[in-house]
Design an enzyme around this catalytic site. Structure first.
Site, mmCIF file in Angstrom:
data_model
loop_
_atom_site.group_PDB
_atom_site.id
_atom_site.type_symbol
_atom_site.label_atom_id
_atom_site.label_comp_id
_atom_site.label_asym_id
_atom_site.label_seq_id
_atom_site.Cartn_x
_atom_site.Cartn_y
_atom_site.Cartn_z
ATOM 1 N N HIS A 412 0.786 -1.031 -0.006
ATOM 2 C CA HIS A 412 -0.042 -0.154 0.109
ATOM 3 C C HIS A 412 0.903 1.269 0.012
ATOM 4 O O HIS A 412 1.753 1.452 0.886
ATOM 5 C CB HIS A 412 -0.905 0.033 1.076
ATOM 6 C CG HIS A 412 -1.793 1.103 1.037
ATOM 7 N ND1 HIS A 412 -2.308 1.804 2.456
ATOM 8 C CD2 HIS A 412 -2.584 1.842 0.372
ATOM 9 C CE1 HIS A 412 -3.151 2.460 1.934
ATOM 10 N NE2 HIS A 412 -3.348 2.765 0.743
ATOM 11 N N HIS A 482 -6.181 4.565 -5.894
ATOM 12 C CA HIS A 482 -7.442 5.017 -5.282
ATOM 13 C C HIS A 482 -7.160 6.527 -5.495
ATOM 14 O O HIS A 482 -6.358 7.069 -5.190
ATOM 15 C CB HIS A 482 -7.592 4.541 -3.959
ATOM 16 C CG HIS A 482 -8.092 3.003 -3.844
ATOM 17 N ND1 HIS A 482 -9.306 2.757 -3.053
ATOM 18 C CD2 HIS A 482 -8.022 2.131 -4.623
ATOM 19 C CE1 HIS A 482 -9.350 1.337 -3.375
ATOM 20 N NE2 HIS A 482 -8.847 1.088 -4.289
ATOM 21 N N GLU A 483 -8.469 7.117 -5.246
ATOM 22 C CA GLU A 483 -8.660 8.732 -5.482
ATOM 23 C C GLU A 483 -7.910 9.230 -6.587
ATOM 24 O O GLU A 483 -7.659 10.415 -6.554
ATOM 25 C CB GLU A 483 -8.060 9.361 -4.108
ATOM 26 C CG GLU A 483 -8.665 8.925 -2.913
ATOM 27 C CD GLU A 483 -8.378 7.760 -2.294
ATOM 28 O OE1 GLU A 483 -9.199 6.892 -1.472
ATOM 29 O OE2 GLU A 483 -7.114 7.495 -2.226
ATOM 30 N N GLU A 501 -10.132 2.822 -8.089
ATOM 31 C CA GLU A 501 -11.268 3.340 -7.271
ATOM 32 C C GLU A 501 -12.187 4.495 -7.877
ATOM 33 O O GLU A 501 -12.993 3.997 -8.550
ATOM 34 C CB GLU A 501 -11.053 3.681 -5.738
ATOM 35 C CG GLU A 501 -12.077 3.830 -5.044
ATOM 36 C CD GLU A 501 -11.738 4.705 -3.550
ATOM 37 O OE1 GLU A 501 -12.270 4.242 -2.725
ATOM 38 O OE2 GLU A 501 -10.987 5.645 -3.705
ATOM 39 N N GLU A 507 -15.890 1.248 1.177
ATOM 40 C CA GLU A 507 -15.820 1.878 2.442
ATOM 41 C C GLU A 507 -16.651 2.880 3.091
ATOM 42 O O GLU A 507 -16.957 2.861 4.202
ATOM 43 C CB GLU A 507 -14.335 2.590 2.216
ATOM 44 C CG GLU A 507 -14.193 3.566 1.335
ATOM 45 C CD GLU A 507 -12.872 4.376 1.013
ATOM 46 O OE1 GLU A 507 -11.862 3.689 1.498
ATOM 47 O OE2 GLU A 507 -12.685 5.327 0.371
#
Length: 710
Positions: A412, A482-483, A501, A507
């Protein structure tokens, strides 16, 4: 390398210069180009004689050179036809037909010393794509875009599924309304989301999904977003007209261009069948094939992770310590542990054991690296170094432990929006991954962007995401962002950028919940541009079990169906292992379901209401069906005609119980086995907020004798 099959058919024609028409190969779609008064270029689109886009202006407004808006005349026109087939590395079908008729118009501004541009129009059977090209020439070398003026003049006050225009987030809930109602609903729709930058004028994000009163389904988006800002759509709610709105940078400019240059493709997908929107491959076809010579290392992944427990249990956190003022380079072993850190060697081993025993490929570990103590909200540049584990995370030992069990660890890389820091450390971070046997990274961009003043959707950041993907490819690493900016089919060009994402995912079920209709809209909107890491598979939907007031607004079976209806080559079983152990028969579907496909069949669909999808597993005689509905119960009509003839098959049907619903008895379900053939039709009850999931395989002689025939 991607393989190309078939023939490339090219012909050039000289046709009248005032109005140029090009038809789709099946003649259903017509695109007409014309020069309007004052030399304004325009286009219009119709489908089966119905207006889709009425006459709409084209052009770009510039800041430092004369604009590309007026004074044009047609210098040259060429038409050509293409029909070939290519094989994606992964996807919803093993081969994709790329068939279109193309019109290329060269436009000259004679008053500007003959400066010229080209507009490319490609007309497919399911839609159109067009883009601007700025060839290298003496009168045009560099220019700054003030705004793109592409218009989409719609034919009526369509029903639209939309989220507000924003430069920094796609994580809004969807609103369904008429176009005319958008301004009055905008304040209500613009709910608080981290680092948001709502656009001041009424605007919506793409992909924008609409349905006309006369039954046309229309989707507007873009393809091949490279070296250019992302496009939102200004909304003229009185005249039902939309126009391009590009994301600015820190000084207000929209884009910096050097010839030769092209814009992304603007796409309009249209059909009188909702299913055709979901099966469209126009956006993928408008992206370039990958230039990667070796793609053997790019493979779909089914994974679990140290993730959901952070959102729901309250017992574990990303951060190692409760201190909130830390720096890269300090000795984190001197910090006082909070006792709640989730990414410990011991905890990660439990997930590795679970993954190994249940046939999962990988374990995502969030919170493994130093810096989480003050990562959010400080607009801090150097938050993470991406190579230093917390004292209780044994990177080398876990690599060896996972490898011995045939499991990978997904790294991550949360950047907290500091793209400059990430770029400086990128090679070192990827080398660390390569040294430790990690072949996939989840990147994150929570927070305001650094360089300060840039936005998640600006030209600089668009180039950053691509830079990350290309750099990762050099280390044979796959990227799940993501984002980031919403996808535009670039998974074809950069296939290691295999999931994103860029929307409101699971989430948010732990942050107020998602409406039951949400996942009947996403495939028509966000997922038109590429696969989503939605993170499905939540079995404990009532979060009061963890002392929370939130609820996942689905049944358990709907969570199973997502693995079929929400395509991705990266699929997570997102719940806690102990919840899967409570429902082993339902968990079996997640273990069995494929994540790469030979064929896809949309059996029925209506945006905002329901979707039922069937898929054939890649290289296997196995099929899977998933159906989802909104807050209303319904009967799914599942036609098994996609199965080969002459054989009999076992269909294992995971269904909502008759008294189930998303808010009452969401875990009530049945598992039934039936004998089916390609002539079978199953009419299956689907509960409010519910679903149906089916696995299909060839029946044995004993099964044919023992099981009930549908």
């Amino acid at each position: 390398m991607q393989k190309f099959l078939g023939a490339l058919l090219i012909c050039t024609a000289i046709i009248p210069l005032q109005a140029q028409q090009v038809l789709s190969p099946d003649k259903n779609i017509s695109l007409t180009f014309a020069i309007l008064e004052n030399g304004v270029p325009s286009y219009k689109v119709s489908y089966k004689q119905k207006d889709v886009i009425k006459s709409s202006a084209l052009g770009l407004e510039t800041k430092d050179v004369p604009s590309f808006l007026v004074g044009f005349s047609v210098k040259d026109v060429k038409q050509s036809s293409v029909d070939n087939t290519w094989s994606p590395i992964y996807g919803e079908q093993k081969s994709i037909r790329n068939q279109y008729n193309e019109l290329v118009v060269t436009l000259e501004q004679k008053a500007l010393k003959g400066r010229f541009i080209k507009i490319h129009f490609r007309v497919f059977n399911d839609g159109v794509g067009f883009r601007y090209e700025f060839p290298k020439q003496d009168e045009l070398k560099y220019f700054i875009i003030k705004e793109e003026k592409t218009e989409f003049n719609l034919a009526g006050d369509h029903k639209i599924f939309w989220i507000p225009g924003d430069y920094d987030t796609n994580e809004y809930a969807y609103t369904t309304s008429k176009i005319s109602e958008i301004p009055s609903l905008m304040a209500q729709a613009t709910i608080p989301v981290h680092a948001q930058s709502p656009i001041a004028s009424p605007s919506v994000q793409t992909p924008s999904m609409m349905k006309s009163a006369d039954g046309l389904y229309i989707n507007i988006h873009e393809a091949a977003l490279i070296n250019y800002p992302a496009m939102a759509l200004n909304v003229d709610a009185v005249n039902y007209k939309m126009s391009a709105h590009l994301c600015p940078d820190g000084v207000g400019n929209k884009g910096y261009m050097q010839t030769d240059a092209v814009t992304p493709w603007r796409t309009v997908i249209v059909s009188d069948k909702a299913a055709d929107i979901l099966t469209s491959k126009t956006i993928l076809n408008l992206n370039e094939p990958t230039a990667y010579e070796d793609v053997s290392w790019i493979k779909p992944v089914k994974y679990v992770g140290v993730w959901w427990e952070y959102f729901v249990t309250g017992k574990s956190t990303w951060a190692y310590s409760n201190e909130n003022n830390v720096r890269i380079g300090q000795d984190f072993s001197l910090l006082k542990p909070s006792g709640h850190h989730g990414a410990t060697t011991e905890n990660v081993k439990k997930y590795i054991d679970f993954a190994s025993s249940n046939g999962f490929d990988a374990v995502l570990v969030e919170g493994w690296n130093v810096g989480w103590e003050d990562w959010f909200g400080n607009w801090k540049e150097e938050v993470f170094d991406f190579v230093t584990p917390y004292p209780d995370f044994d990177a080398k030992g876990l690599q060896q432990y996972a490898a011995a069990k045939g499991v990978k660890i997904i790294m991550h890389h949360e950047t907290s929006g500091s793209a400059t820091n990430y770029e400086r450390r990128l090679d070192k971070a990827f080398q660390f991954m390569a040294d430790h046997g990690y072949n996939a990274a989840k990147t994150g961009y929570v927070g305001k962007i650094i360089p300060r003043g840039e936005h998640h959707d600006s030209q600089w950041m668009v180039n950053h995401y691509i830079h990350v993907a290309k750099t990762a490819a050099a280390y044979k690493i796959m990227i799940n962002s993501h984002e980031a900016v919403r996808p535009t089919g670039l998974c074809r060009t950069y296939p290691n950028w295999f999931a994103q994402e860029s929307a409101r995912g699971t989430e948010f079920e732990a942050m107020g919940g998602l409406a039951p209709e949400h996942t009947t809209i996403l495939p028509f909107t966000r997922m038109m541009g590429g696969p989503m890491d939605y993170t499905p598979g939540i079995f404990q939907t009532d979060l009061s079990a963890y002392g929370r007031g939130d609820r996942v607004k689905t049944t358990l079976v709907k969570q199973l169906a997502y693995y079929v209806t929400m395509y991705s080559p990266l699929q997570m079983a997102a719940d806690l292992p102990e919840n899967y152990n409570r429902f082993p028969d339902a968990f079996q579907f997640i273990k069995d379901v494929a994540i790469d496909w030979d064929e896809t069949y949309i059996l029925e669909a209506e945006p905002g209401d329901y979707i039922t999808t069937a898929r054939k597993a890649k290289g296997k005689e196995a099929w899977f069906v998933g159906g989802v509905t909104d807050e209303n119960s319904r009967t799914a009509n599942i036609n098994f005609s996609f199965l080969p003839a002459t054989k009999k098959y076992v269909a294992t049907v995971y269904a909502d119980a008759k008294d189930a619903s998303w808010n009452l008895k969401p875990q009530a379900y049945t598992v039934t086995k039936l004998i089916v053939t390609n002539k079978s039709i199953l009419k299956q009850f689907v509960a409010p907020g519910g679903g149906v999931a089916i696995s299909v395989k060839e029946a044995t002689t004993d099964e044919i004798k023992k099981l009930k025939k549908l």
